[in-house]
Design an enzyme around this catalytic site. Sequence first.
Site, PDB file in Angstrom:
ATOM      1  N   GLY A  41       0.832  -1.287   0.011  1.00  0.00           N
ATOM      2  CA  GLY A  41       0.162   0.083  -0.048  1.00  0.00           C
ATOM      3  C   GLY A  41       0.748   1.298   0.174  1.00  0.00           C
ATOM      4  N   ASP A 245       4.467  -2.655  -7.468  1.00  0.00           N
ATOM      5  CA  ASP A 245       3.660  -1.826  -6.796  1.00  0.00           C
ATOM      6  C   ASP A 245       3.640  -0.453  -7.769  1.00  0.00           C
ATOM      7  OD1 ASP A 245       3.066  -3.206  -4.566  1.00  0.00           O
ATOM      8  OD2 ASP A 245       5.041  -2.827  -3.765  1.00  0.00           O
TER       9      ASP A 245
HETATM   10  O1  RIB Z   1       5.732  -5.437  -3.112  1.00  0.00           O
HETATM   11  C1  RIB Z   1       6.741  -5.245  -2.556  1.00  0.00           C
HETATM   12  C2  RIB Z   1       6.423  -5.064  -0.961  1.00  0.00           C
HETATM   13  O2  RIB Z   1       5.893  -6.520  -0.596  1.00  0.00           O
HETATM   14  C3  RIB Z   1       7.531  -4.837  -0.072  1.00  0.00           C
HETATM   15  O3  RIB Z   1       8.067  -3.589  -0.030  1.00  0.00           O
HETATM   16  C4  RIB Z   1       7.175  -5.531   1.232  1.00  0.00           C
HETATM   17  O4  RIB Z   1       6.943  -4.845   2.045  1.00  0.00           O
HETATM   18  C5  RIB Z   1       6.071  -6.527   0.880  1.00  0.00           C
HETATM   19  O5  RIB Z   1       4.836  -5.905   1.413  1.00  0.00           O
END
Ligand code: RIB
Length: 298
Positions: A41, A245
């Site tokens: 997040g 992300d």
């Molecule tokens: O998507 C990467 C993230 O996955 C990392 O930053 C770690 O915290 C896990 O949540």
Amino acid sequence: MARIVVVGSINMDLVTQASRFAGPGETILGERFLTVPGGKGANQAVAAARLGAEVALVGATGGDAFGRQLRLGLAAEGIDLAHAVQLDDCASGTASITIAGGENQIIVVPAANARVTPAQVENARPLIERADAVLVQMEIPLETVEATLRLGHRLGVPVILNPAPAQQLPTEWLQLARYVTPNQHELALLLGADPAEDFRALMQRAPCPVVLTRGGEGAWYREQGEPHHQPGFKVDVVDSTGAGDTFNAALAVFLAEGLPTAVRKACAAAALSVTRLGAQGGMPRRSEVEALLARPAA
Ligand code: RIB
């Protein structure tokens, strides 16, 4: 400026770099250790903010030193933390990450993230109502994921569900999302299918619009019933943590420009993100994405 609400986890990443992964029962010497902000997040919130969006994060940190450090970092990125609660009786989420040969292994301990509630999502309704897109992942309780999908759907606000870490979900939930953004392994888990099944066949069978990420090979999506491939951008990989992300954040930020453009920009942003260490270390600014897109093909 796009307005994005992220509902998701906030972790401190405990990162060890080594020449290879240790086997079960084995001890090896690593090369480097660092403590860097992470959590799917928080990462998506930071990536969206760096791409120029106005971002609010719904989540939770603990009352420990990690929690304070994480909140300071997020605030410095300009992220609205009014709906990210601090739980003083609880530890902050952590992720123990080993990086070797450009790959990673991650163990997440959710801690405060396990207490992100549907009520927090409901409290953020005024922000969600005026958002251009909502991002949600699966490092928080599934009831909160469901509440986010239902509220976004009810309000007509596109929700991008990044089903990571993956598990099977009710078909109805998947249909509430505007886009679901798994990698191949996650898509198979989501559908309760064999991970060895061809990803094109899996996409065809999915009961929702899928944008499938393929690491360095780019992404696949369907537009007007036809499968499309956006090739990846060639870069030197230092650390792939947070690439997904960055992809999701860029997809949300550029969604209004249409899916093909948003996916292209998301692939460019994700490529840039892997060129530096740490999940948030390489997340690019909008100008860096534009520069990569303007670069003549090699
Ligand atoms: O998507 C990467 C993230 O996955 C990392 O930053 C770690 O915290 C896990 O949540």
